[in-house]
Write a protein that holds these residues in place. Structure first.
Motif, PDB file in Angstrom:
ATOM      1  N   GLU A 274       0.831  -1.205   0.000  1.00  0.00           N
ATOM      2  CA  GLU A 274       0.000   0.000   0.000  1.00  0.00           C
ATOM      3  C   GLU A 274       0.866   1.256   0.000  1.00  0.00           C
ATOM      4  N   GLU A 275       0.291   2.326  -0.515  1.00  0.00           N
ATOM      5  CA  GLU A 275       0.946   3.626  -0.431  1.00  0.00           C
ATOM      6  C   GLU A 275       0.573   4.293   0.884  1.00  0.00           C
ATOM      7  N   VAL A 276       1.490   5.111   1.368  1.00  0.00           N
ATOM      8  CA  VAL A 276       1.298   5.831   2.622  1.00  0.00           C
ATOM      9  C   VAL A 276       1.492   7.320   2.344  1.00  0.00           C
ATOM     10  N   LEU A 277       0.503   8.122   2.712  1.00  0.00           N
ATOM     11  CA  LEU A 277       0.538   9.569   2.500  1.00  0.00           C
ATOM     12  C   LEU A 277       1.071  10.252   3.756  1.00  0.00           C
ATOM     13  N   THR A 278       2.051  11.133   3.575  1.00  0.00           N
ATOM     14  CA  THR A 278       2.584  11.901   4.698  1.00  0.00           C
ATOM     15  C   THR A 278       2.615  13.379   4.326  1.00  0.00           C
ATOM     16  N   LEU A 279       2.049  14.207   5.191  1.00  0.00           N
ATOM     17  CA  LEU A 279       2.100  15.659   5.049  1.00  0.00           C
ATOM     18  C   LEU A 279       3.116  16.183   6.056  1.00  0.00           C
ATOM     19  N   ILE A 280       4.025  17.010   5.583  1.00  0.00           N
ATOM     20  CA  ILE A 280       5.093  17.545   6.420  1.00  0.00           C
ATOM     21  C   ILE A 280       4.981  19.062   6.466  1.00  0.00           C
ATOM     22  N   ALA A 281       5.158  19.627   7.657  1.00  0.00           N
ATOM     23  CA  ALA A 281       5.242  21.076   7.826  1.00  0.00           C
ATOM     24  C   ALA A 281       6.422  21.361   8.750  1.00  0.00           C
ATOM     25  N   ASP A 282       7.298  22.224   8.292  1.00  0.00           N
ATOM     26  CA  ASP A 282       8.468  22.587   9.089  1.00  0.00           C
ATOM     27  C   ASP A 282       8.204  23.871   9.860  1.00  0.00           C
ATOM     28  N   LEU A 283       8.652  23.908  11.101  1.00  0.00           N
ATOM     29  CA  LEU A 283       8.657  25.145  11.879  1.00  0.00           C
ATOM     30  C   LEU A 283      10.032  25.770  11.654  1.00  0.00           C
ATOM     31  N   VAL A 284      10.018  26.942  11.075  1.00  0.00           N
ATOM     32  CA  VAL A 284      11.254  27.616  10.672  1.00  0.00           C
ATOM     33  C   VAL A 284      11.427  28.874  11.515  1.00  0.00           C
ATOM     34  N   ASP A 285      12.648  29.105  11.934  1.00  0.00           N
ATOM     35  CA  ASP A 285      12.992  30.314  12.677  1.00  0.00           C
ATOM     36  C   ASP A 285      12.861  31.499  11.725  1.00  0.00           C
ATOM     37  N   ARG A 286      11.961  32.434  12.029  1.00  0.00           N
ATOM     38  CA  ARG A 286      11.688  33.527  11.090  1.00  0.00           C
ATOM     39  C   ARG A 286      12.898  34.401  10.819  1.00  0.00           C
ATOM     40  N   ARG A 287      13.804  34.514  11.768  1.00  0.00           N
ATOM     41  CA  ARG A 287      15.006  35.333  11.551  1.00  0.00           C
ATOM     42  C   ARG A 287      16.094  34.569  10.814  1.00  0.00           C
ATOM     43  N   GLU A 288      15.957  33.284  10.737  1.00  0.00           N
ATOM     44  CA  GLU A 288      16.981  32.455  10.106  1.00  0.00           C
ATOM     45  C   GLU A 288      16.463  31.776   8.843  1.00  0.00           C
ATOM     46  N   ARG A 289      15.359  32.285   8.278  1.00  0.00           N
ATOM     47  CA  ARG A 289      14.768  31.690   7.075  1.00  0.00           C
ATOM     48  C   ARG A 289      15.748  31.567   5.927  1.00  0.00           C
ATOM     49  N   ASP A 290      16.566  32.606   5.745  1.00  0.00           N
ATOM     50  CA  ASP A 290      17.516  32.595   4.637  1.00  0.00           C
ATOM     51  C   ASP A 290      18.514  31.445   4.767  1.00  0.00           C
ATOM     52  N   ARG A 291      18.801  31.056   5.991  1.00  0.00           N
ATOM     53  CA  ARG A 291      19.724  29.937   6.223  1.00  0.00           C
ATOM     54  C   ARG A 291      18.969  28.617   6.287  1.00  0.00           C
ATOM     55  N   GLY A 292      17.629  28.666   6.230  1.00  0.00           N
ATOM     56  CA  GLY A 292      16.830  27.448   6.243  1.00  0.00           C
ATOM     57  C   GLY A 292      16.849  26.733   7.576  1.00  0.00           C
ATOM     58  N   LEU A 293      16.886  27.490   8.667  1.00  0.00           N
ATOM     59  CA  LEU A 293      16.966  26.876   9.987  1.00  0.00           C
ATOM     60  C   LEU A 293      15.609  26.317  10.408  1.00  0.00           C
ATOM     61  N   ILE A 294      15.470  25.021  10.309  1.00  0.00           N
ATOM     62  CA  ILE A 294      14.260  24.308  10.727  1.00  0.00           C
ATOM     63  C   ILE A 294      14.526  23.770  12.119  1.00  0.00           C
ATOM     64  N   PHE A 295      13.674  24.113  13.069  1.00  0.00           N
ATOM     65  CA  PHE A 295      13.916  23.607  14.413  1.00  0.00           C
ATOM     66  C   PHE A 295      12.931  22.534  14.831  1.00  0.00           C
ATOM     67  N   MET A 296      11.890  22.296  14.024  1.00  0.00           N
ATOM     68  CA  MET A 296      10.980  21.197  14.316  1.00  0.00           C
ATOM     69  C   MET A 296      10.240  20.837  13.035  1.00  0.00           C
ATOM     70  N   THR A 297      10.083  19.540  12.803  1.00  0.00           N
ATOM     71  CA  THR A 297       9.329  19.045  11.663  1.00  0.00           C
ATOM     72  C   THR A 297       8.128  18.280  12.179  1.00  0.00           C
ATOM     73  N   LEU A 298       6.960  18.638  11.662  1.00  0.00           N
ATOM     74  CA  LEU A 298       5.713  17.986  12.049  1.00  0.00           C
ATOM     75  C   LEU A 298       5.241  17.106  10.905  1.00  0.00           C
TER      76      LEU A 298
END
Length: 194
Positions: free
Chosen positions: A82-106
């Motif tokens: 079977e296929e499994v669907l996963t939705l991902i949303a990253d919590l990104v530090d707003r001041r570090e967006r340019d560096r792509g600083l993700i501090f939590m993945t949901l």
């Protein structure tokens, strides 16, 4: 490239129903850009356990018991093809967006008619992280119902106020209750005053 939240390409009708509900909700999430979200569909060909020698499998990381039901359901679905669907949303530090600083993945994973939501590993997306500040969520039902539950779970976390010690030292991010003043030596990371 990222014109919409949870962009998808080839989903079946049940997967699309879940994604449509969550996408509609995501448009109102604070400090969450379309680039912070992704839709993944894992198939049986992506079950890497078959390629691992038995001795290596025995010494692998054992997840916390709160994730046993999710990992069992995931393995069983992939074993059944079977296929499994996963939705991902990253919590990104707003001041570090340019560096792509993700501090939590949901992650919200739909396996058949079941939903499993938890913090996820930021590189493989399927491995749940130990439970810290984000409560696990499980549910069962039709696709639209699971989409509404996943959307509400994501939204509640996306709306949380987050601070970090300044400078950020080893996982210095934390959620704070609404109305909390900025603690000394900290900075707003998400949802606080600009």
């Amino acid at each position: 490239m990222y014109d919409d939240w949870f962009e998808d390409y080839e989903l079946n009708s049940q997967q699309q129903a879940v994604v449509d509900v969550v996408r509609e909700s995501a448009r109102s999430w604070p400090e969450c850009r379309p680039a912070d979200t992704v839709v993944l569909v894992f198939g049986p060909d992506e079950d890497d356990e078959e390629d691992v020698a038995p001795a290596a499998r025995e010494s692998r990381w054992e997840p916390p018991t709160e994730h046993t039901a999710y990992l069992t359901a995931l393995d069983e679905a992939l074993d059944r093809g079977e296929e499994v669907l996963t939705l991902i949303a990253d919590l990104v530090d707003r001041r570090e967006r340019d560096r792509g600083l993700i501090f939590m993945t949901l992650g919200a994973t739909v396996i058949g008619n079941r939903l499993f939501c938890s913090e996820r590993h930021s590189q493989n997306y399927q491995t749940p992280e130990p439970t810290r500040n984000v409560a696990l969520l499980t549910a069962a039902g039709p696709p639209e119902h699971l989409g509404r539950i996943a959307a509400a779970w994501f939204e509640e976390i996306m709306n949380r106020l987050i601070v970090s010690s300044h400078p950020v030292v080893g996982g210095g991010y934390r959620f704070v209750p609404p109305g909390t003043a900025l603690p000394p030596g900290h900075r707003w990371v998400r949802n606080g005053p600009q």
